[in-house]
Structures are given as C-alpha cells and as structure tokens.
Scaffold this active site. Sequence first.
Site, PDB file in Angstrom:
ATOM      1  N   HIS A 156      22.016  40.038  79.526  1.00 44.92           N
ATOM      2  CA  HIS A 156      20.653  40.591  79.586  1.00 44.92           C
ATOM      3  C   HIS A 156      20.318  41.070  80.985  1.00 44.92           C
ATOM      4  CE1 HIS A 156      18.658  37.362  81.890  1.00 44.92           C
ATOM      5  NE2 HIS A 156      19.379  36.486  81.205  1.00 44.92           N
ATOM      6  N   CYS A 157      19.270  41.904  81.040  1.00 45.03           N
ATOM      7  CA  CYS A 157      18.643  42.277  82.315  1.00 45.03           C
ATOM      8  C   CYS A 157      17.207  41.758  82.244  1.00 45.03           C
ATOM      9  CB  CYS A 157      18.733  43.793  82.552  1.00 45.03           C
ATOM     10  SG  CYS A 157      18.149  44.825  81.197  1.00 45.03           S
ATOM     11  N   SER A 158      16.217  42.578  82.570  1.00 44.56           N
ATOM     12  CA  SER A 158      14.829  42.123  82.442  1.00 44.56           C
ATOM     13  C   SER A 158      14.287  42.439  81.051  1.00 44.56           C
ATOM     14  CB  SER A 158      13.951  42.770  83.519  1.00 44.56           C
ATOM     15  OG  SER A 158      14.228  42.215  84.792  1.00 44.56           O
TER      16      SER A 158
END
Length: 265
Positions: A156-158
């Site tokens: 994931h990222c944000s």
Amino acid sequence: MKERDWALVGAPNARDLGGMVGAGGRRVRPGVLIRTPALGRLTDEDLPVLAKLGPACVIDLRDHSEQAVAPPDRLPGEPRVLHLPVHDAEHPVFTYVSAVLLGHDLAAYAELARQGTPAAMAAIYRWFVSGAVARARFAEAVRAAARPENLPLLYHCSAGKDRTGWLTVVLLHALGVDEAVIRAEYLANNPLTASLREVILEAMRQRQPALDEAAVRPVLEVRPEYLDAAYGEVRRVHGSFGAYLRDGLGLTDEVIESLRAHLLE
C-alpha cells in the site's frame, strides 16, 4: 478479476488480485497478492478479516513524512514490514499535489497551477517510470513479491491508488496479464472509493469554504490519462513494457520466472 469475497470498511479499495489470467493461461493465485490503502483507519471489525488473509509481508510505499501524519497501520500478527518509499520531496509535482490537498497558497506553483492538477498527476506517473528512486523501489517490491517467504504479500501507499496502482500494473504485466484487464483493475478504484471521496471533499469544504474542487478532484481519483502518461513514458524510454521491466527496473528472467512460479496457479 474475480468478485470480492471480503471487504475492509476502513480500506474500501482493498482487493485481492487473484483470479486474473496470466502467462500460459494460468491464473493469479487467490489470496497471495493484496493491494490496499494505508491501514491506519481499519475498524475493529476489519482486523479479523485481515488476519484471515494472513499477510506474511507488508510493503509500505509511503515516505516517513506521510507516515508521521497518519495513524499507524493496524496489522494482525507480526508480518514483515518492508518500507520502500516512492517519494521525492524535491519534485515540484509532489509538493504541488500536497499543497492542493492541504489548502496551501499555490502562488509558488504558478506554472503547475496553470497546467492544472490532471497534468501534475500525469507528470507524477511519468516519474514513476523514469525517476531513479521510483525505479529502484518498484523493482525491489517486485523482487520481494517473487520470494515465497513474503507471500501472502500486502502492499500500500497512502490512498492505495497511484503508487499502489502503478506497482499493481508492473506486477500484473510481469505475470503476463492482458493490458485491458490491467486497465480495468486500475480504474476499479473510483467506484470503490466514491462515497469516501465525497466525505473527504465535504471535510475539505468545511476547512476551506473557497475550496477549488476542480483542482482537488483529479488528485482524489484515478484517470485513464494518468495511466496513459505512464505507458507513454514506458514506450518513449524503453519501447515496450518488457524492456521497461528488464532495463528500467533491472528485473532478470529469473525474477520474472520466480514471480510466475509462486503467484500463478
């Protein structure tokens, strides 16, 4: 893409990439490759769902500065966490997008503001392909996915749409999934996050009554033209996606073979 048989309330665009047809007609194994947004907003009810998925490794594509202002990931068990920040604080497009989302004065970004946020987002996607930091981190993420001890892998990222989206594109191309299927998977983000997007916009309007919604919406969505910008950069620099995997990311035939051996049925 198979129907989702699970969902996370605090991560509405989380999904399993299992079921898509890859190289040799073999399908991506269900439950081994999971893309999500940051997991700090998971509900208590979400945790048993994530525990059942049982990620062995979590790749976090956020920068330290992003992690510092967000609630920490809620992770069941003790998965290995691999921090591979795809971020460039000096890149004017990254700072411009941050300024838009935070409601800062955009006077210092006059040229980027004139181009508009869709153009800024397209520039970020081109950087995903050609930026040295981006290439190194995406390559390391693919190599991690090729190691069986890291499976199931969650990444994931944000927001779970841009950096996470491009890593998904890279992984699925490496697995031999058809480009039309990859595009549909990428664009699935928007319907999954429609309600959340309106909540975010309303909260921003409360803080900034003069909010320029036309500037903000493009940052909260994925759009075909963003993906097209990245694909265009791949063709411009490398000629083909296969050459990008080999020359841009430095992925050897052995890595691709290992990825396919462990992620395809």
